[in-house]
Design an enzyme around this catalytic site. Sequence first.
Site, PDB file in Angstrom:
ATOM      1  N   SER A   1     134.259 -11.506  38.526  1.00 30.78           N
ATOM      2  CA  SER A   1     135.260 -11.615  37.470  1.00 30.78           C
ATOM      3  C   SER A   1     135.726 -13.060  37.355  1.00 30.78           C
ATOM      4  O   SER A   1     134.909 -13.980  37.324  1.00 30.78           O
ATOM      5  CB  SER A   1     136.423 -10.643  37.738  1.00 30.78           C
ATOM      6  N   GLU A  14     127.671 -10.985  32.851  1.00 28.54           N
ATOM      7  CA  GLU A  14     128.368  -9.731  32.545  1.00 28.54           C
ATOM      8  C   GLU A  14     129.553 -10.007  31.644  1.00 28.54           C
ATOM      9  O   GLU A  14     130.113 -11.099  31.629  1.00 28.54           O
ATOM     10  CB  GLU A  14     128.791  -9.021  33.827  1.00 28.54           C
ATOM     11  N   HIS A  17     131.788  -5.454  36.215  1.00 27.82           N
ATOM     12  CA  HIS A  17     132.993  -4.636  36.269  1.00 27.82           C
ATOM     13  C   HIS A  17     132.747  -3.133  36.271  1.00 27.82           C
ATOM     14  O   HIS A  17     133.700  -2.353  36.241  1.00 27.82           O
ATOM     15  CB  HIS A  17     133.920  -5.004  35.098  1.00 27.82           C
TER      16      HIS A  17
END
Length: 337
Positions: free
Chosen positions: A110, A241, A308
């Site tokens: 993240s 991502e 995620h």
Amino acid sequence: MIRYPSFKYGATIGVTAPSSGVPEMLHSLIDAAKLRLEQQGFFVEIGDTTWTQEKVRSASAQKRAKEFNQMMQDDSIQLIFPPWGGELLIEMLEYIEFENLQEKWVLGYSDVSLLMLAITLKTGMASAIGTNLIDIRGKTSDETTAMWKEVLFTKAGEEIVQRSSSKYQLKWQHDNPTEHVFHLTEETKWKTVSGKSEKISGRVLGGCIDVIRHLIGTPYGDVKGFCESHFSNEPIIWVLENCEMTTTDLRRSLVQMKLAGWFNHCTGLVFGRSPANTPVNGYTVEDVYQELAEELRIPVIYDIDFGHVPPQITFVNGAFAEIEVRDGNGIVVQRFL
């Protein structure tokens, strides 16, 4: 050359929060993760920023950077393991003492992936995109997530093999904890734009697109210079991502990366499963992937174990990788060369 840090059982793990800290009501999650690591033979040193959170930050950019710098310069620490990501890690980049960073692993995903990519691009030191500290607090761990240790135990010159999960988590259920944290209920199937088996190889770079795109045009995002000096322009695999973007925002971000030269020498694009990718006027993420494959004339692999939507394979920025997809199953071989 890429420099690969060392890690072994009995090592000290430093926990600091370069992005979001953990509010008091969730401090038990840190305690549980610390206990699990200690039960496995590690020592854990927790920094002050881990325990604090005000609005979207654990602390000021200067305080976050100071604690991170101290842990990176501490001879006793072999791994920096943030509790989780957040929103504004980018604020602290200008205060990081890149020239004084010792060789040690930084692991997370993240918002933390922005820090790890910057470290690798600035210093040539490998970094690991994988699970975060909070998600290893369970009594057990699924086979995919548990590989983070084996990846970090890998020494320079060796290789590590990881395989696609059997099942993944469709949605978070924080009010319904399991022994291994995640609820893995959906059948995993890695996909390719071509609809056929694909095999790609190259040096790994990657992270969460939402945040790493903001390195473009800064002193921390010189992909071209990094590839010339460390890879001799070897092929690159981008492992990416999407956390929160719609398909049009994703498309804009990927075009920006292309125009910035980030996809020069790219031999393949690999995308993790996403909780986002919201279509806009019928424009789907599959459309985005199809357009990229046609424009760049390279394979595009998607819905892999990354990001995620757990569980996560651990990818190493800088490692040489071979990624193969066949009949919905995937295998990732990373060599620390």
